[in-house]
Structure formats: structure tokens, C-alpha cells
Design a protein around this motif. Sequence first.
Motif, PDB file in Angstrom:
ATOM      1  N   ILE A  17       0.871  -1.167   0.000  1.00  6.31           N
ATOM      2  CA  ILE A  17       0.000   0.000   0.000  1.00  6.31           C
ATOM      3  C   ILE A  17       0.913   1.224   0.000  1.00  6.31           C
ATOM      4  CG2 ILE A  17      -0.196   0.050   2.517  1.00  6.31           C
ATOM      5  CD1 ILE A  17      -3.151   0.965   2.050  1.00  6.31           C
ATOM      6  N   ALA A  18       0.515   2.270  -0.721  1.00  7.93           N
ATOM      7  CA  ALA A  18       1.345   3.475  -0.831  1.00  7.93           C
ATOM      8  C   ALA A  18       0.632   4.662  -0.208  1.00  7.93           C
ATOM      9  CB  ALA A  18       1.666   3.757  -2.295  1.00  7.93           C
ATOM     10  N   PHE A  19       1.407   5.511   0.424  1.00  7.88           N
ATOM     11  CA  PHE A  19       0.896   6.735   1.023  1.00  7.88           C
ATOM     12  C   PHE A  19       1.701   7.915   0.511  1.00  7.88           C
ATOM     13  CE2 PHE A  19      -0.065   3.421   4.112  1.00  7.88           C
ATOM     14  CZ  PHE A  19      -1.408   3.670   4.366  1.00  7.88           C
ATOM     15  N   THR A  20       1.024   8.984   0.148  1.00  6.04           N
ATOM     16  CA  THR A  20       1.673  10.234  -0.213  1.00  6.04           C
ATOM     17  C   THR A  20       1.763  11.082   1.051  1.00  6.04           C
ATOM     18  OG1 THR A  20       0.803  10.148  -2.459  1.00  6.04           O
ATOM     19  CG2 THR A  20       1.518  12.293  -1.663  1.00  6.04           C
ATOM     20  N   VAL A  21       2.954  11.570   1.352  1.00 10.80           N
ATOM     21  CA  VAL A  21       3.203  12.326   2.574  1.00 10.80           C
ATOM     22  C   VAL A  21       3.957  13.608   2.241  1.00 10.80           C
ATOM     23  CG1 VAL A  21       3.230  10.212   3.965  1.00 10.80           C
ATOM     24  CG2 VAL A  21       5.375  11.138   3.081  1.00 10.80           C
ATOM     25  N   GLN A  29      11.081   7.627   9.890  1.00 11.52           N
ATOM     26  CA  GLN A  29      11.539   7.598  11.282  1.00 11.52           C
ATOM     27  C   GLN A  29      10.427   7.119  12.209  1.00 11.52           C
ATOM     28  OE1 GLN A  29      14.666   7.947  12.376  1.00 11.52           O
ATOM     29  NE2 GLN A  29      13.884   7.345  14.374  1.00 11.52           N
ATOM     30  N   GLN A  30       9.193   7.573  11.969  1.00  7.63           N
ATOM     31  CA  GLN A  30       8.062   7.139  12.795  1.00  7.63           C
ATOM     32  C   GLN A  30       7.792   5.645  12.609  1.00  7.63           C
ATOM     33  OE1 GLN A  30       4.947   9.859  11.632  1.00  7.63           O
ATOM     34  NE2 GLN A  30       5.640  11.430  13.061  1.00  7.63           N
ATOM     35  N   ILE A  31       7.893   5.164  11.380  1.00  3.94           N
ATOM     36  CA  ILE A  31       7.702   3.730  11.121  1.00  3.94           C
ATOM     37  C   ILE A  31       8.742   2.922  11.892  1.00  3.94           C
ATOM     38  CG2 ILE A  31       7.935   1.949   9.339  1.00  3.94           C
ATOM     39  CD1 ILE A  31       6.624   4.011   7.397  1.00  3.94           C
ATOM     40  N   LEU A  32       9.997   3.352  11.844  1.00  3.50           N
ATOM     41  CA  LEU A  32      11.070   2.653  12.550  1.00  3.50           C
ATOM     42  C   LEU A  32      10.854   2.676  14.066  1.00  3.50           C
ATOM     43  CD1 LEU A  32      14.143   3.918  10.491  1.00  3.50           C
ATOM     44  CD2 LEU A  32      12.961   1.703  10.296  1.00  3.50           C
ATOM     45  N   GLU A  33      10.398   3.816  14.580  1.00  8.67           N
ATOM     46  CA  GLU A  33      10.160   3.947  16.024  1.00  8.67           C
ATOM     47  C   GLU A  33       9.043   3.032  16.509  1.00  8.67           C
ATOM     48  OE1 GLU A  33       9.449   8.122  16.606  1.00  8.67           O
ATOM     49  OE2 GLU A  33      11.574   8.628  16.339  1.00  8.67           O
ATOM     50  N   HIS A  34       8.146   2.650  15.609  1.00  7.75           N
ATOM     51  CA  HIS A  34       7.000   1.817  15.997  1.00  7.75           C
ATOM     52  C   HIS A  34       7.164   0.357  15.575  1.00  7.75           C
ATOM     53  CE1 HIS A  34       5.253   5.849  16.515  1.00  7.75           C
ATOM     54  NE2 HIS A  34       4.556   5.244  17.467  1.00  7.75           N
ATOM     55  N   GLY A  35       8.392  -0.071  15.305  1.00  9.92           N
ATOM     56  CA  GLY A  35       8.664  -1.474  15.072  1.00  9.92           C
ATOM     57  C   GLY A  35       8.714  -1.912  13.619  1.00  9.92           C
ATOM     58  N   GLY A  36       8.616  -0.967  12.681  1.00 12.16           N
ATOM     59  CA  GLY A  36       8.742  -1.298  11.266  1.00 12.16           C
ATOM     60  C   GLY A  36      10.200  -1.316  10.851  1.00 12.16           C
ATOM     61  N   GLY A  37      10.431  -1.478   9.552  1.00  9.64           N
ATOM     62  CA  GLY A  37      11.798  -1.509   9.053  1.00  9.64           C
ATOM     63  C   GLY A  37      11.872  -1.043   7.613  1.00  9.64           C
ATOM     64  N   LEU A  38      13.069  -0.828   7.142  1.00  4.88           N
ATOM     65  CA  LEU A  38      13.303  -0.391   5.767  1.00  4.88           C
ATOM     66  C   LEU A  38      13.500  -1.586   4.843  1.00  4.88           C
ATOM     67  CD1 LEU A  38      15.811   2.563   6.265  1.00  4.88           C
ATOM     68  CD2 LEU A  38      13.465   2.704   5.448  1.00  4.88           C
ATOM     69  N   CYS A  58       9.052   0.374   2.933  1.00  6.01           N
ATOM     70  CA  CYS A  58       9.255  -0.010   4.325  1.00  6.01           C
ATOM     71  C   CYS A  58       8.358  -1.206   4.611  1.00  6.01           C
ATOM     72  CB  CYS A  58       8.841   1.129   5.257  1.00  6.01           C
ATOM     73  SG  CYS A  58       9.691   2.683   5.003  1.00  6.01           S
ATOM     74  N   HIS A  59       8.438  -1.711   5.820  1.00  7.39           N
ATOM     75  CA  HIS A  59       7.461  -2.708   6.249  1.00  7.39           C
ATOM     76  C   HIS A  59       7.007  -2.384   7.658  1.00  7.39           C
ATOM     77  CE1 HIS A  59      10.174  -4.932   8.944  1.00  7.39           C
ATOM     78  NE2 HIS A  59      11.099  -4.743   8.012  1.00  7.39           N
ATOM     79  N   ASP A  60       5.752  -2.749   7.930  1.00  2.00           N
ATOM     80  CA  ASP A  60       5.223  -2.552   9.273  1.00  2.00           C
ATOM     81  C   ASP A  60       5.689  -3.706  10.166  1.00  2.00           C
ATOM     82  OD1 ASP A  60       3.544  -4.758   8.831  1.00  2.00           O
ATOM     83  OD2 ASP A  60       1.746  -3.554   8.540  1.00  2.00           O
ATOM     84  N   PRO A  61       5.349  -3.676  11.460  1.00  5.26           N
ATOM     85  CA  PRO A  61       5.813  -4.735  12.349  1.00  5.26           C
ATOM     86  C   PRO A  61       5.349  -6.144  11.950  1.00  5.26           C
ATOM     87  CG  PRO A  61       5.081  -2.861  13.628  1.00  5.26           C
ATOM     88  CD  PRO A  61       4.693  -2.590  12.194  1.00  5.26           C
ATOM     89  N   GLU A  62       4.287  -6.259  11.146  1.00  5.40           N
ATOM     90  CA  GLU A  62       3.798  -7.565  10.708  1.00  5.40           C
ATOM     91  C   GLU A  62       4.392  -7.983   9.365  1.00  5.40           C
ATOM     92  OE1 GLU A  62      -0.450  -7.327  10.751  1.00  5.40           O
ATOM     93  OE2 GLU A  62      -0.523  -7.263  12.935  1.00  5.40           O
TER      94      GLU A  62
END
Length: 73
Positions: A17-21, A29-38, A58-62
Motif C-alpha cells: 500500500i502506498a501513502f503520499t506524505v 523515522q516514525q515507522i522505525l520507532e514503531h517497530g517497522g523496518g526499511l 518499508c514494512h510494518d511490524p507484521e
Amino acid sequence: MEEKLPPVANRKGFGHIAFTVDDVPKIVQQILEHGGGLLGKITNNTVPGVGLLTFVYCHDPEGNIIEIQRWEK
């Protein structure tokens, strides 16, 4: 239960899934802080006639793949 295949961006079916930010590094940085990764590095790519795309996978914690992107004209 069967093991889940490792997520990849180019597999048939739901891949990511893609998000425009507004700020790609900040969201990463927020993704990494919440358990995700690059899954790569932040990349800039000029698309002729469209503009500059800044993006990263990136990937989320799951393990679900997330694309974070920003377009500039």
C-alpha cells in the motif's frame, strides 16, 4: 498453518500500500520507532513531464510492505 511467503513489491496479488506524505524521512523515522523496518533506501527519481518522486519501501511490524512517497513538480 502454512508459513507466509516473504513480502515483495512485485508479487501478484496485494503487494503493498502506498501513502503520499509531506516529509518522507520524518514518516520513515516514525515507522522505525514503531517497530517497522526499511526495505531499501530513500530514493529520488525524476519522471519526465510529471516531476520529482521521492520514495522508499518499508514494512510494518507484521511485515506488510508500505511505500512512502512525495511528488514535487
